[in-house]
Motif scaffolding. Structure first.
Motif, mmCIF file in Angstrom:
data_model
loop_
_atom_site.group_PDB
_atom_site.id
_atom_site.type_symbol
_atom_site.label_atom_id
_atom_site.label_comp_id
_atom_site.label_asym_id
_atom_site.label_seq_id
_atom_site.Cartn_x
_atom_site.Cartn_y
_atom_site.Cartn_z
ATOM 1 N N ASN A 41 0.836 -1.439 -0.140
ATOM 2 C CA ASN A 41 0.062 -0.028 -0.018
ATOM 3 C C ASN A 41 1.038 1.323 0.100
ATOM 4 O O ASN A 41 1.924 1.211 0.256
ATOM 5 C CB ASN A 41 -0.996 -0.018 1.324
ATOM 6 N N TRP A 42 0.379 2.297 -0.350
ATOM 7 C CA TRP A 42 1.100 3.567 -0.338
ATOM 8 C C TRP A 42 1.785 3.867 0.771
ATOM 9 O O TRP A 42 2.814 4.746 1.006
ATOM 10 C CB TRP A 42 0.178 4.909 -1.002
ATOM 11 N N ARG A 43 1.188 3.890 1.983
ATOM 12 C CA ARG A 43 1.699 3.869 3.503
ATOM 13 C C ARG A 43 3.055 3.344 3.606
ATOM 14 O O ARG A 43 4.007 4.085 4.069
ATOM 15 C CB ARG A 43 0.688 3.667 4.446
ATOM 16 N N ASN A 44 3.274 2.117 3.343
ATOM 17 C CA ASN A 44 4.472 1.616 3.507
ATOM 18 C C ASN A 44 5.321 2.009 2.169
ATOM 19 O O ASN A 44 6.816 2.276 2.605
ATOM 20 C CB ASN A 44 4.334 -0.123 2.921
ATOM 21 N N ALA A 45 5.026 2.279 1.172
ATOM 22 C CA ALA A 45 5.785 2.800 -0.028
ATOM 23 C C ALA A 45 6.399 4.193 0.469
ATOM 24 O O ALA A 45 7.551 4.716 0.295
ATOM 25 C CB ALA A 45 5.051 2.865 -1.288
ATOM 26 N N ASP A 46 5.469 5.055 1.154
ATOM 27 C CA ASP A 46 5.790 6.531 1.505
ATOM 28 C C ASP A 46 6.763 6.443 2.590
ATOM 29 O O ASP A 46 7.805 7.194 2.736
ATOM 30 C CB ASP A 46 4.499 7.238 1.890
#
Ligand code: SF4
Length: 212
Positions: A41-46
């Motif tokens: 998800n974006w949270r982990n990528a961010d």
């Protein structure tokens, strides 16, 4: 059922408004983010992007060892594989002297083919880069778009490129509209047309077959 992608776009836009994607400070950050977000998800990528901090510069990333890069992007999952992919991407980016403006001058199909030849860059990743970093009018096919169109009652082609081309043939060739369309479908799938959909609150319910 007749497919009306513009109508879907308008209804979603009226509901959610402009999305101002991609959430990145530069095209370079966007491209690295597009690799980091694969299978997570974006949270982990961010988190991985934040962890790179001021190392998130083309020259620095190009010279950084794959091992160090992998350590810094741990939070994105599959981090060794993603480090390899980012290094392969950096080789390609270096061939343009890290100049996004030069890359933008290439035509859309040539550029897509080049991106697809980079190890670990698949169609979806290539297309988000084409829209959000290189400003090419492309429809990004992802699981959310597939889910929403299926439920609407649209019989879309199974393969990625045929799905993409079907939308592109009936939608204005305007990068800003494609930029918003992908973001709006994403927003809609996360908020309303979820796995368990909230049809009573949906701006598309008048035009939806609610096929599950
Ligand atoms: S009406 Fe229901 S199934 Fe159709 S798009 Fe809206 S939430 Fe999804």
């Amino acid at each position: 059922m007749e497919h009306d992608y513009q109508l879907i776009f308008e209804k979603l836009f009226n509901q959610y408004g402009p999305q101002n994607w991609w959430p990145a400070d530069s095209p370079f950050e966007m491209m690295i983010g597009a690799i980091l977000v694969q299978n997570t998800n974006w949270r982990n990528a961010d988190k991985a992007l934040r962890n790179l901090g001021n190392l998130l510069e083309p020259e620095i990333m190009f010279h950084m060892s794959e091992t160090e890069l992998a350590e810094r992007i741990r939070s994105s999952g599959f981090y060794r594989l993603k480090a390899k992919r980012i290094k392969a991407f950096m080789e390609w980016f270096n061939s343009y002297h890290f100049c996004v403006e030069n890359i933008k001058k290439r035509d859309k199909d040539t550029l897509r083919n080049e991106l697809l030849q980079i190890n670990g860059i698949g169609r979806e990743t290539a297309d988000v880069m084409l829209v959000y970093a290189f400003e090419k009018p492309v429809f990004v096919v992802d699981a959310y778009a597939r889910r929403i169109f299926y439920r609407l009652g649209y019989d879309m082609p199974a393969t990625y490129d045929a799905f993409r081309q079907q939308v592109e043939e009936h939608f204005p060739s305007d990068v800003q509209l494609y930029n918003e369309f992908h973001a709006l479908l994403d927003e809609h799938a996360k908020n309303i047309c979820r796995k368990k959909p909230l049809c009573s609150k949906c701006p598309l319910k008048d035009v939806c077959a609610q096929r599950f």
